[in-house]
Write an enzyme that holds these catalytic residues in place. Sequence first.
Site, mmCIF file in Angstrom:
data_model
loop_
_atom_site.group_PDB
_atom_site.id
_atom_site.type_symbol
_atom_site.label_atom_id
_atom_site.label_comp_id
_atom_site.label_asym_id
_atom_site.label_seq_id
_atom_site.Cartn_x
_atom_site.Cartn_y
_atom_site.Cartn_z
ATOM 1 N N HIS A 197 -4.003 -5.582 8.495
ATOM 2 C CA HIS A 197 -3.384 -4.267 8.466
ATOM 3 C C HIS A 197 -4.068 -3.395 9.523
ATOM 4 O O HIS A 197 -5.135 -2.830 9.271
ATOM 5 C CB HIS A 197 -3.596 -3.713 7.051
ATOM 6 C CG HIS A 197 -2.843 -2.477 6.746
ATOM 7 N ND1 HIS A 197 -1.525 -2.492 6.373
ATOM 8 C CD2 HIS A 197 -3.219 -1.177 6.751
ATOM 9 C CE1 HIS A 197 -1.130 -1.254 6.149
ATOM 10 N NE2 HIS A 197 -2.132 -0.435 6.375
ATOM 11 N N HIS A 211 1.265 -2.477 9.153
ATOM 12 C CA HIS A 211 0.780 -1.097 9.161
ATOM 13 C C HIS A 211 1.657 -0.205 10.042
ATOM 14 O O HIS A 211 1.722 0.988 9.820
ATOM 15 C CB HIS A 211 -0.684 -0.994 9.621
ATOM 16 C CG HIS A 211 -1.235 0.412 9.696
ATOM 17 N ND1 HIS A 211 -1.321 1.245 8.610
ATOM 18 C CD2 HIS A 211 -1.730 1.115 10.736
ATOM 19 C CE1 HIS A 211 -1.857 2.397 8.980
ATOM 20 N NE2 HIS A 211 -2.103 2.359 10.262
ATOM 21 N N ASN A 264 -4.930 0.735 3.839
ATOM 22 C CA ASN A 264 -5.841 1.870 3.706
ATOM 23 C C ASN A 264 -5.482 2.781 2.535
ATOM 24 O O ASN A 264 -6.333 3.496 2.008
ATOM 25 C CB ASN A 264 -5.902 2.663 5.017
ATOM 26 C CG ASN A 264 -4.542 2.918 5.640
ATOM 27 O OD1 ASN A 264 -3.768 1.987 5.875
ATOM 28 N ND2 ASN A 264 -4.228 4.166 5.890
ATOM 29 N N HIS A 265 -4.216 2.773 2.084
ATOM 30 C CA HIS A 265 -3.825 3.630 0.952
ATOM 31 C C HIS A 265 -4.058 2.980 -0.417
ATOM 32 O O HIS A 265 -3.952 3.662 -1.443
ATOM 33 C CB HIS A 265 -2.342 4.001 1.053
ATOM 34 C CG HIS A 265 -2.017 4.903 2.197
ATOM 35 N ND1 HIS A 265 -2.680 6.096 2.410
ATOM 36 C CD2 HIS A 265 -1.110 4.794 3.198
ATOM 37 C CE1 HIS A 265 -2.183 6.683 3.493
ATOM 38 N NE2 HIS A 265 -1.243 5.905 3.994
ATOM 39 N N HIS A 278 5.002 -0.451 10.275
ATOM 40 C CA HIS A 278 6.331 -0.307 9.659
ATOM 41 C C HIS A 278 7.446 -0.662 10.647
ATOM 42 O O HIS A 278 8.619 -0.471 10.355
ATOM 43 C CB HIS A 278 6.592 1.105 9.114
ATOM 44 C CG HIS A 278 5.619 1.547 8.058
ATOM 45 N ND1 HIS A 278 5.955 2.423 7.045
ATOM 46 C CD2 HIS A 278 4.320 1.253 7.857
ATOM 47 C CE1 HIS A 278 4.905 2.641 6.275
ATOM 48 N NE2 HIS A 278 3.894 1.945 6.762
ATOM 49 N N GLU A 295 0.812 -1.229 0.000
ATOM 50 C CA GLU A 295 0.000 0.000 0.000
ATOM 51 C C GLU A 295 0.840 1.271 0.000
ATOM 52 O O GLU A 295 0.301 2.351 -0.132
ATOM 53 C CB GLU A 295 -0.945 0.026 1.203
ATOM 54 C CG GLU A 295 -0.219 0.217 2.511
ATOM 55 C CD GLU A 295 -1.010 1.012 3.528
ATOM 56 O OE1 GLU A 295 -2.117 1.459 3.213
ATOM 57 O OE2 GLU A 295 -0.492 1.191 4.639
ATOM 58 N N ASN A 296 2.164 1.150 0.192
ATOM 59 C CA ASN A 296 3.013 2.340 0.271
ATOM 60 C C ASN A 296 4.103 2.360 -0.799
ATOM 61 O O ASN A 296 5.138 2.993 -0.625
ATOM 62 C CB ASN A 296 3.691 2.437 1.645
ATOM 63 C CG ASN A 296 2.719 2.527 2.798
ATOM 64 O OD1 ASN A 296 2.688 1.665 3.662
ATOM 65 N ND2 ASN A 296 1.909 3.554 2.811
HETATM 66 FE FE LIG Z 1 -1.437 1.609 6.455
#
Ligand SMILES: [Fe+2]
Length: 254
Positions: A144, A169, A58-59, A171, A30-31
């Site tokens: 997540h 989530h 979520n991204h 990191h 997602e990142n």
């Molecule tokens: Fe996230």
Amino acid sequence: MGRPGMDVVGKVLPGLKAEHQIDLVIAQAENVSDGKSMNPDDMQVLQSYGVDFFTGGNHTPKEPALWPLLQDDNQPVIGPANMEGSPGKGWKYIDTPHGRVLIISLLGATVGKEVVIKNPLQTIDQILAINQDEEPIATVLNFHGDYSSEKVIIGYYLDGKVTAVIGDHWHTPTADAMVLPKGTAHITDVGMCGVLHSSLGVTFASVIPRWRDGLPTKNELELNGPYQFNAVLINSDEQSGLAQDIRHIQKIIE
Ligand SMILES: [Fe+2]
């Protein structure tokens, strides 16, 4: 996390895959593209490094070019199953040399702002019920979420029912990777691939003024190394669909 995360995956993953004869590599994605979601070009780059399947967060819905891929059962990428507005159903099968693996992506009850989330435990119950007559050799859930309590609870809730519940989530990796009593591999948070000396991949210069002085700064990706690679390596039994072992792997490279 961003280009540095992709680069460190490219440097570390091919060697790990060969060393451990890994059949399936799943990455939470997602990142990837400038820290928000993943565009199809970057997905192809990560596939060329050896990633076989991508889960979401979520991204994930923020990249419209990814939406058709999220909705296509033949594309190895999913967004969260319980996030309102995330395209696709949030679970798919992927073929491996040993058989099909079911992969599911879920958000915890609280993740980020302005995200509407359906109950994760009810959602996973529904997904497992839909798939109860299938016989995957493994079922892997990427969870997540923000709360460590939730990330632990869903591991025990699914213990003996799925192969692995992998939290992320934050990191930041946690030191609790283990096989739970009934055979499900679990870690509260697997950690990230990206810059080591950073705030989750973001420069300290862009976040500290916001925290200390309330200034409306924008997150900027840190690009300078050293870099960290975090993952878990799981062995699973094809017959039972349960885990034999799990271990956290961390590599720091310049
Ligand atoms: Fe996230």
